[in-house]
Design an enzyme around this catalytic site. Structure first.
Site, PDB file in Angstrom:
ATOM      1  N   LYS A 203      88.030 -51.973 -36.216  1.00 11.92           N
ATOM      2  CA  LYS A 203      89.159 -52.565 -36.945  1.00 11.92           C
ATOM      3  C   LYS A 203      88.890 -54.056 -37.110  1.00 11.92           C
ATOM      4  O   LYS A 203      88.714 -54.768 -36.128  1.00 11.92           O
ATOM      5  CB  LYS A 203      90.475 -52.349 -36.196  1.00 11.92           C
ATOM      6  CG  LYS A 203      91.672 -52.810 -36.999  1.00 11.92           C
ATOM      7  CD  LYS A 203      92.964 -52.589 -36.232  1.00 11.92           C
ATOM      8  CE  LYS A 203      94.158 -52.941 -37.108  1.00 11.92           C
ATOM      9  NZ  LYS A 203      94.154 -54.342 -37.553  1.00 11.92           N
ATOM     10  N   LEU A 204      88.859 -54.496 -38.343  1.00 15.14           N
ATOM     11  CA  LEU A 204      88.446 -55.862 -38.637  1.00 15.14           C
ATOM     12  C   LEU A 204      89.623 -56.831 -38.589  1.00 15.14           C
ATOM     13  O   LEU A 204      90.744 -56.498 -38.983  1.00 15.14           O
ATOM     14  CB  LEU A 204      87.791 -55.913 -40.025  1.00 15.14           C
ATOM     15  CG  LEU A 204      86.494 -55.103 -40.139  1.00 15.14           C
ATOM     16  CD1 LEU A 204      86.061 -54.996 -41.590  1.00 15.14           C
ATOM     17  CD2 LEU A 204      85.392 -55.741 -39.300  1.00 15.14           C
TER      18      LEU A 204
ATOM     19  N   LYS B  24      93.837 -49.875 -30.296  1.00 17.58           N
ATOM     20  CA  LYS B  24      93.616 -51.284 -29.993  1.00 17.58           C
ATOM     21  C   LYS B  24      93.336 -51.480 -28.516  1.00 17.58           C
ATOM     22  O   LYS B  24      93.829 -50.729 -27.668  1.00 17.58           O
ATOM     23  CB  LYS B  24      94.834 -52.109 -30.410  1.00 17.58           C
ATOM     24  CG  LYS B  24      95.034 -52.134 -31.922  1.00 17.58           C
ATOM     25  CD  LYS B  24      95.959 -53.249 -32.296  1.00 17.58           C
ATOM     26  CE  LYS B  24      96.041 -53.377 -33.810  1.00 17.58           C
ATOM     27  NZ  LYS B  24      96.876 -54.506 -34.208  1.00 17.58           N
TER      28      LYS B  24
END
Length: 990
Positions: A325-326, A519
């Site tokens: 995830k950028l 995350k």
């Protein structure tokens, strides 16, 4: 379109010109657009007939701007949702009857946050307050002026209503009500207001803005002015969502808005509810911004297996994709053929919020044009690509360190690259990472699977190094493959992961289980609870206005200091916490600190509290008030992780801190000190490293066993690995040392003492240089002999501190296979050959922190923290930063409809008890509304919480993994009453 018989009257025609001008392009683009036959409704009709009745229907306290009675609406027999729909339908019907079918002027004021045609005003609360002070000609030092400028502060400080603290528009209403230019509603129409707001969005100076506000002030009463301010701030809160409003306007309105992000188009193409969209009108089109697909949030801590099951694996295809995830801004790229453009192609760029960025990233291949991207990517597309739409992330890439930089630097880097003509390859630049292709050569690809779209992307796009690149992914087949990838991104301080179903189609403006965010903050090992001292307070807004809603916590420098000592009570700012507090918690803190708070004076800050930016005379995260640690309270907080931040004096902070409980059992000097926290941090990192080591051992159990330390290089490029047997050991066995000078730092050691240390640890001492590849030359002073060796450019020269570091690390790693440390360029090398520069830099991270060695002391830690990059203040766009932060969907736990977002609740049954059944039904609704999940069975999937009647014991099955929390139903009721998720331990059974 209106017929020839139904022509607009003179007022309607005048308003048409006022709002839209005489631009023939509108008629060519929207040939069948509706025209109002009569003048638009008065501006005040929006709140008297729409906003105020909607607020009444919510059964909540209405804001100060909605105090008048709106009259009977006759909705007592309708549910609140039905009543709101009836109010909106009634207003739209009135508009059609009294004005016509062009509802766009009203729609853009009802949901101004969705209006993309009007530019941003560049006005926030304080700027508006300064303009209103001038417009009303009140003294800038008066209580009324201060109350608007300090709108978050309690009202009683300025003899104002406490209810408006934190509500800027409400505070403005109080001030304007005392000095209205008119008491009754004004005569401005909705068309006039729109035209004037268009002017406001186009002017740039405060004097020009002041003239427009003075015009509004003369023609509006205080209530009209206050609703106008809400529209300018795009903070309406009228009790109805844009989804509801769009759906009532037309059944296809939301669909068209998703594919176009264009409110004007929705109103003008769908003005007749009986005319439905054709199938071809519901897909994305070239050069038309759309609402992209979004990734769903992870539902449960550590639930990787459950997440993978939601990606719908099949017997024939159990694969799923793992992408990093950028940390950037979601961006869509459109390219189409245009012979008039340089290179024959035209580009369009839009963010997730539908902001047009072609001005920044470029609209053509023109190599001499001012663009931050397109002039560099002519080779990115295959020759047969005529048109294409790409979905991806615009990130900032630092070419000097060859690594991604935080998204807050993106606009600054893009502007710099746009204006640069030198073509220099260093510095920061925007990099577009593409992960989806939605349109190719006149073919819509959204109905195809992700795997098919990816194949199309690979055939159409080629990487242009650090300009435009296809984002890589890993194809996985087991949930066990997620954690090692997550640990990699934790190590690289990345955003996290996104799991994708390769069998899924692209769904506009949806969050579903085909894309799921994972995350690092959801990992269990970062849940360390910390007891920290409160040193500052921030006043809240909205329902938390008028009192402290969040607190600044610090770390004490020296808890043993006595009154009169320089370090007594002194602390460094560490983090800001505002989540997890109940009303009782706020009341307890307020009761224990009443009368002890002092207003923060930026010109004379308290010497015992140091904020971020201290070295540059800045005051980052400055609180509204401060309190002496000896008079304060200790909060126990938990957090997701620790991250670097120049906003706090520690240069690190907690990510997503959350209040757990007030530690009334602890004195102020029992709170954490800097040293104690660093020890805790080291323990967490060590546990993390141990888990990573265990995982690697498990993965390589069939391979030859080896240590977690990779072979490390010494001066002669040979590897040394010898058993360690205590302080006097064979650590340096096989190495020869030519020690040329004494050690001067960090402590002083004579040449003889250094030689004795080497001998005691198995090393050999020589008195001249040689061609021995295992020779280590040591020096820290530039004597004549040392200068002579440097000029020969044949040897690396090592500082004496390396010897001590090797011995210290070996002593710390008792029981492990010892090793000599790899050389660190800054700490260990007195003279470094050019060929060894890059290899040795790989032994430390970008801030100079060693991968193989523990930090030696506090001074070294301070040095590492000082090396961490500071976020640039130049060219920072706060509006864009807020929009980008919103795009990330970070930390939504403070929202009532997301506070149970990670909860899987199972309710124990208690037979026929009607009181319990009623409580359960209500509590289940709270869970569902708060974003949680209510389970019917605890066998199919494991709950995070088991809800039991008061005093009852739960029935727990033997299942692997952590046990669920067992709480009384009072926990859910308390969370709902407080509007935030309070800590479960106060409600836990057993």
């Amino acid at each position: 379109m209106a017929s020839d018989i139904d022509m607009p009257d003179a007022d309607a025609a005048k308003e048409q010109t006022l709002m839209y001008g005489t631009d023939a392009e509108l008629d060519s683009k929207y040939p069948n657009r509706p025209h109002n036959l009569h003048k638009t409704l008065p501006f005040h009709s929006l709140f008297t007939e729409l906003f105020n009745p909607l607020l009444d229907s919510t059964k909540k306290n209405r804001p100060p701007t909605a105090r008048r009675k709106a009259g009977p609406h006759g909705h007592s027999n309708l549910s609140p949702h039905e009543a709101r729909r009836h109010i909106i339908e009634k207003y739209i019907a009135k508009w059609r009857k009294d004005a016509g079918d062009d509802f766009y002027p009203a729609m853009r004021l009802m949901i101004p946050e969705k209006d993309r045609d009007r530019a941003m005003y560049g006005l926030k609360e304080k700027a508006i307050a300064k303009i209103l002070i001038k417009a009303t000609k009140i003294n800038k030092d008066s209580e009324d002026a201060k109350s608007m400028l300090n709108w978050k502060l309690p009202g009683q400080l300025y003899k104002s209503s406490v209810s408006t603290a934190g509500d800027f528009a409400g505070r403005c209403f109080e001030v304007l009500s005392k000095r209205p230019m008119r008491s009754e509603v004004g005569e401005m129409s909705i068309a006039e207001v729109n035209a004037t707001l268009d002017q406001l969005s186009q002017v740039g100076t405060e004097d020009q803005q002041l003239k427009i506000f003075q015009r509004f002030y003369r023609r509006m009463n205080p209530e009209e002015m206050t609703w106008l301010i809400r529209m300018i701030l795009r903070q309406m809160k009228i009790g109805a969502t844009e989804k509801t409003i769009l759906d009532i306007w037309h059944p296809d309105a939301e669909t068209l808005f998703n594919v176009s992000s264009n409110l004007r188009r929705v109103c003008w193409e769908l003005y007749d509810p009986k005319v439905r969209l054709d199938g071809g009108d519901t897909g994305i089109t070239l050069m038309q911004c759309f609402q992209p697909q979004l990734a769903a949030f992870q539902k449960q801590v550590g639930s990787f297996e459950r997440m993978v099951s939601r990606l719908k694996p099949t017997a024939d295809d159990d694969s799923f994709w793992i992408e990093e995830k950028l940390d950037g801004e979601r961006m869509q790229l459109h390219m189409m053929e245009d012979p008039e453009m340089p290179g024959g192609k035209r580009f369009g760029f839009w963010s997730r919020k539908a902001k047009d960025y072609a001005y920044l990233y470029g609209d053509s291949f023109d190599p001499n044009g001012e663009s931050a991207l397109t002039r560099f990517i002519k080779d990115a597309f295959a020759p047969n690509v005529n048109n294409i739409i790409l979905d991806g992330e615009m990130i900032t890439w630092d070419m000097d360190v060859d690594h991604i930089v935080g998204f807050g630097t993106l606009k600054t880097a893009a502007i710099s690259e746009k204006e640069s003509k030198s073509g220099i390859k260093t510095g920061q630049r925007p990099l577009y990472r593409v992960f989806d292709c939605l349109y190719l050569n006149d073919t819509l690809l959204t109905p195809y699977t992700l795997r098919d779209r990816r194949n199309a992307l690979q055939s159409a796009v080629k990487n242009v190094h650090r300009r435009l690149e296809i984002h890589p992914f890993i194809e996985a087949h087991s949930y066990k493959e997620i954690e090692p990838e997550l640990r990699k991104v934790v190590a690289n301080a990345s955003e996290g992961l996104v799991l994708k179903n390769p069998r899924s189609m692209y769904r506009l403006n949806e969050r579903n289980d085909d894309w799921v965010k994972v995350k690092p903050e959801y990992m269990n090992e970062f849940g360390e609870s910390l007891d920290c001292i409160v040193v500052g307070g921030y006043f809240g807004s909205g329902h938390r206005g008028g009192a402290h809603s969040s607190f600044l916590c610090g770390l004490l420098i020296n808890k043993h200091a006595k009154p009169g000592d320089a370090d007594y009570e002194k602390s460094y700012s560490f983090f800001k916490v505002g989540g997890g507090f109940s009303r009782e918690d706020y009341a307890n803190i307020r009761g224990r600190t009443e009368g002890k708070w002092k207003d923060w004076d930026a010109k004379r800050p308290p010497p015992i509290i140091e904020l971020g930016g201290h070295a540059d005379n800045r005051q980052h995260e400055r609180p509204d008030q401060w309190i002496r640690p000896s008079e304060s309270v200790v909060l126990e907080c938990k957090a997701a992780s620790v991250e670097a931040s120049d906003k706090f004096r520690m240069n690190i902070t907690l990510r997503f801190p959350r209040f757990k409980q007030l530690r009334i059992d602890k004195r102020w000097d029992d709170a954490l000190t800097i040293t104690e926290f660093m020890e805790l941090k080291d323990n967490v990192e060590q546990e993390h490293a141990e888990k990573e080591k265990e995982f690697k051992i498990e993965q390589s159990r069939r391979k030859k066993a080896r240590t977690t330390k990779k072979p490390l290089i010494v001066a002669g490029n040979d590897t040394v690995a010898t058993p360690y047997a205590g302080p006097e050991s064979q650590l340096f066995s096989g190495l020869a040392f030519y020690i040329m000078t004494e050690q001067t730092s960090p402590d002083k050691k004579t040449k003889a003492e250094l030689e004795a240390l080497v001998k005691a640890n198995g090393g050999k001492i020589v008195q001249r240089e040689s061609d021995d590849k295992k020779l280590v030359i040591v020096a820290e002073k530039r004597l004549v002999k040392v200068k002579s060796l440097e000029k020969r450019e044949e040897y690396n020269i090592v500082k004496p501190v390396w010897i001590g570091d090797c011995i210290r690390q070996a002593e710390a790693d008792v029981g492990a296979i010892p090793f000599v440390l790899p050389f660190e360029p800054n700490r260990h090398m007195f003279y470094l050959l050019a060929d060894d520069q890059l290899p040795f830099e790989e032994n430390v991270d970008e801030n100079g922190d060693s991968y193989a060695r523990d930090i030696a002391d506090v001074d070294e830690l301070r040095q590492i923290l000082s090396n961490m990059p500071k976020k640039s203040e130049n060219g920072f766009d706060s509006h864009q930063f807020v929009e980008q932060l919103d795009d990330h969907g970070e930390s939504l736990d403070h929202l009532k409809n997301h506070m149970f977002g990670k909860v899987l609740a199972y309710f124990e049954d208690e037979g026929e008890n009607p009181e319990w059944s009623l409580q359960v039904q209500l509590a289940k609704n709270y869970i569902r509304f708060g974003g949680g999940t209510v389970l019917d069975s605890k066998e199919k999937e494991k709950p995070t919480h088991i809800i039991v009647p008061e005093g009852e014991e739960p029935t727990l099955d033997s299942q692997p993994g952590p046990l669920p929390r067992t709480v009384g139903i009072g926990w859910i009721e308390k969370c709902w009453a407080e509007g935030t998720r309070v800590d479960e331990e106060r409600f836990q059974w057993g």
